[in-house]
Design an enzyme around this catalytic site. Sequence first.
Site, PDB file in Angstrom:
ATOM      1  N   GLU A 154       3.809  -5.379 -11.898  1.00 49.05           N
ATOM      2  CA  GLU A 154       5.183  -5.167 -12.244  1.00 49.05           C
ATOM      3  C   GLU A 154       5.486  -6.334 -13.163  1.00 49.05           C
ATOM      4  OE1 GLU A 154       6.184  -3.728  -7.892  1.00 49.05           O
ATOM      5  OE2 GLU A 154       6.621  -5.721  -8.290  1.00 49.05           O
ATOM      6  N   HIS A 160       1.690 -14.694  -5.951  1.00 51.01           N
ATOM      7  CA  HIS A 160       0.362 -14.974  -5.303  1.00 51.01           C
ATOM      8  C   HIS A 160      -0.752 -13.949  -5.846  1.00 51.01           C
ATOM      9  CE1 HIS A 160       2.249 -11.025  -3.737  1.00 51.01           C
ATOM     10  NE2 HIS A 160       1.213 -10.965  -2.708  1.00 51.01           N
ATOM     11  N   ASP A 176      -5.355   6.024   2.085  1.00 49.79           N
ATOM     12  CA  ASP A 176      -5.175   4.797   1.536  1.00 49.79           C
ATOM     13  C   ASP A 176      -6.492   4.249   1.838  1.00 49.79           C
ATOM     14  OD1 ASP A 176      -3.275   2.167   0.993  1.00 49.79           O
ATOM     15  OD2 ASP A 176      -5.054   1.598   2.297  1.00 49.79           O
ATOM     16  N   HIS A 181       0.755  -1.242   0.223  1.00 51.06           N
ATOM     17  CA  HIS A 181       0.051   0.237  -0.056  1.00 51.06           C
ATOM     18  C   HIS A 181       1.045   1.219  -0.016  1.00 51.06           C
ATOM     19  CE1 HIS A 181      -4.012  -1.806   1.460  1.00 51.06           C
ATOM     20  NE2 HIS A 181      -3.175  -2.759   1.441  1.00 51.06           N
ATOM     21  N   ALA A 196      13.877  -9.666  -2.085  1.00 50.02           N
ATOM     22  CA  ALA A 196      14.278  -9.880  -3.555  1.00 50.02           C
ATOM     23  C   ALA A 196      14.322  -8.481  -4.184  1.00 50.02           C
ATOM     24  CB  ALA A 196      13.883 -10.677  -4.159  1.00 50.02           C
ATOM     25  N   ALA A 212      -8.062 -13.144  -0.078  1.00 46.83           N
ATOM     26  CA  ALA A 212      -8.651 -12.005  -0.443  1.00 46.83           C
ATOM     27  C   ALA A 212      -8.976 -11.599  -1.865  1.00 46.83           C
ATOM     28  CB  ALA A 212      -8.064 -10.453   0.298  1.00 46.83           C
ATOM     29  N   TRP A 228      -1.791  -7.465  -6.195  1.00 49.66           N
ATOM     30  CA  TRP A 228      -1.922  -6.404  -7.211  1.00 49.66           C
ATOM     31  C   TRP A 228      -0.574  -5.951  -7.824  1.00 49.66           C
ATOM     32  CZ3 TRP A 228      -5.034  -6.451 -10.952  1.00 49.66           C
ATOM     33  CH2 TRP A 228      -5.065  -5.572 -11.884  1.00 49.66           C
ATOM     34  N   ASN A 229       0.442  -5.581  -6.797  1.00 46.94           N
ATOM     35  CA  ASN A 229       1.673  -4.743  -7.295  1.00 46.94           C
ATOM     36  C   ASN A 229       2.451  -5.586  -8.119  1.00 46.94           C
ATOM     37  OD1 ASN A 229       1.686  -2.031  -5.767  1.00 46.94           O
ATOM     38  ND2 ASN A 229       0.904  -3.242  -4.204  1.00 46.94           N
ATOM     39  N   SER A 230       2.492  -6.903  -7.561  1.00 43.75           N
ATOM     40  CA  SER A 230       3.208  -8.007  -8.433  1.00 43.75           C
ATOM     41  C   SER A 230       2.722  -8.484  -9.618  1.00 43.75           C
ATOM     42  CB  SER A 230       3.218  -9.301  -7.386  1.00 43.75           C
ATOM     43  OG  SER A 230       3.842  -9.050  -6.372  1.00 43.75           O
TER      44      SER A 230
HETATM   45  N1  UDP Z   1       8.494  -7.383  -3.013  1.00 47.91           N
HETATM   46  C1  UDP Z   1      10.170  -7.099  -3.184  1.00 47.91           C
HETATM   47  N2  UDP Z   1      10.791  -7.995  -2.939  1.00 47.91           N
HETATM   48  C2  UDP Z   1      10.363  -8.991  -2.177  1.00 47.91           C
HETATM   49  C3  UDP Z   1       8.900  -9.226  -1.877  1.00 47.91           C
HETATM   50  C4  UDP Z   1       7.989  -8.331  -2.283  1.00 47.91           C
HETATM   51  O1  UDP Z   1      10.310  -5.871  -4.203  1.00 47.91           O
HETATM   52  O2  UDP Z   1      11.099 -10.065  -1.828  1.00 47.91           O
HETATM   53  C5  UDP Z   1       7.657  -5.899  -3.361  1.00 47.91           C
HETATM   54  C6  UDP Z   1       6.983  -6.250  -4.913  1.00 47.91           C
HETATM   55  O3  UDP Z   1       7.990  -5.950  -5.978  1.00 47.91           O
HETATM   56  C7  UDP Z   1       5.750  -5.751  -4.561  1.00 47.91           C
HETATM   57  C8  UDP Z   1       5.456  -5.589  -3.274  1.00 47.91           C
HETATM   58  O4  UDP Z   1       6.733  -6.024  -2.516  1.00 47.91           O
HETATM   59  O5  UDP Z   1       6.021  -4.220  -5.078  1.00 47.91           O
HETATM   60  C9  UDP Z   1       4.281  -6.703  -3.008  1.00 47.91           C
HETATM   61  O6  UDP Z   1       3.153  -6.129  -3.371  1.00 47.91           O
HETATM   62  P1  UDP Z   1       1.782  -6.894  -3.755  1.00 47.91           P
HETATM   63  O7  UDP Z   1       0.797  -6.298  -3.978  1.00 47.91           O
HETATM   64  O8  UDP Z   1       2.309  -7.871  -4.569  1.00 47.91           O
HETATM   65  O9  UDP Z   1       1.635  -8.026  -2.723  1.00 47.91           O
HETATM   66  P2  UDP Z   1       1.482  -7.784  -0.994  1.00 47.91           P
HETATM   67  O10 UDP Z   1       2.944  -8.118  -0.428  1.00 47.91           O
HETATM   68  O11 UDP Z   1       0.933  -6.865  -0.647  1.00 47.91           O
HETATM   69  O12 UDP Z   1       0.909  -9.081  -0.649  1.00 47.91           O
END
Ligand code: UDP
Length: 460
Positions: free
Chosen positions: A361, A353, A121, A20, A336, A376, A356-358
């Site tokens: 990306e 998983h 948010d 977020h 990572a 969710a 949404w950010n993943s």
């Molecule tokens: N992320 C990362 N390295 C890691 C794990 C996660 O950079 O080892 C970043 C990933 O690039 C993304 C965010 O953490 O921007 C995870 O957001 P997402 O919405 O995918 O999942 P959440 O962590 O909220 O379940």
Amino acid sequence: MATQNSTKHILVIPYPAQGHLVPLLDLVHLFSLRHGFSLSVLVTPQNLPLIQPFLSSTPAASPLIFPLPSHPTIPSGIEHSRHLPPNIHHALLSLPLSLLKPQILSWAKSIPNPISLLISDSFLGWTESLAREIGVPRVYFACTGALATALIDYVFLHVPKKSNELIQLDSLPSSPSFPFSELPQMFCSYKPGDPDWEFIRESILANSCSWGVFTNTFHALESEYISYLKNFYGHNRVWAVGPIQPTGPPTSRGGNSSVSSVELEKWFATCPPKSVVYVCFGSQYTPSESQACAIASALELSRVRFIWALGGLSSVIPEGFKEKTKGKGLVIRGWAPQVEILQHPAVGSFLTHSGWNSVLEGVMAGVTLLTWPMKAEQFVNAKLLVEAVGIAAKAASGSDAVPEVEELAKVFVESVRMRTGSLTAMQEKAVEMQREAVAAVKEGGSSHKDILDFINAVSL
Ligand code: UDP
């Protein structure tokens, strides 16, 4: 250029969860740098180091630091959702944060440069009444896609308060691609009448009354659902501004990388284009021992090249796995550099998983996605990508799922298969969606236009 809005002052209240916080700060960084807004960003002391890279790169931003009040629902000392025990919903840090309302109000009344807008948010519905009391509009930041936001809003508006009555789905968009069959999984933990859930429900209902919305998506991906949201809210101030781009170097996004760019590059050097499967389940989820075992066995059996980001907490890879896959894979413990990895031309697919950010990306990198939603709205995201957009294949579903090793190995192999130099249909779609995503954020693109539209709306 930063001129016309130089006196505008925005109060930004992010939610302390990685997925977020990072995109919202990336977005407001852009408003500040390109359009001259000054920003006050509310943060509690423990999270200050997390926003430091943003503060250093955004000269017109200052932190507004308040200690987190104590609240019976949240164990003391916890200020970030990552540290919450699993039985506490990750939206509930909003409870102690809501107790800051009087302090924020008196701060807002005392400052010489009054705030003219509040951006907060979607978990912070209580900031809607804060904005009203300050006398400014609020724009809420939905860090999920438009489809997931539409479903969340719709369901919480219609959810029965007392019993297990069925939710009426009649007024959802009639499109067959609208996956309301995923609703039970998405809301399986919802308990009508439970005070914590009622707080979340009220928060979501408050969001739907806010003046405007930012959604981290783009028209070519979700135009139908962006239109649905506009209809649902009864106005057009729904700005699709994604994929929101990282402001700093990708290596510093959200955590200190536990592998250097040099090391990564050295490893990638021997990998052909689109040959590597990247495995990561976001910032909140750690696979169980049996899940990790299935992933390891499938990677070994498939003989694909891979990078597996294990996360901070996990140590559960089977003994001997590293030796057996020597030369084929890289295991990363800790944080990572996900964006950097995905952007490498050697990466072909991403077991995710479906956070949404993943997802975004992955889309921006043009890789195909292998979906394994855990909780969710991730189920909805997965379904959207597999069935409506066509850039993903299903790998597994659910936090208790343990996929068949042979099946998962097949999914891995298929995802990085090249047809004698040309792309598979799904790879082609992923590349096409990447082109759309890149075009959306460029000057003249749909997300760029939505940002300008927002700037115009607040400058009136
Ligand atoms: N992320 C990362 N390295 C890691 C794990 C996660 O950079 O080892 C970043 C990933 O690039 C993304 C965010 O953490 O921007 C995870 O957001 P997402 O919405 O995918 O999942 P959440 O962590 O909220 O379940």
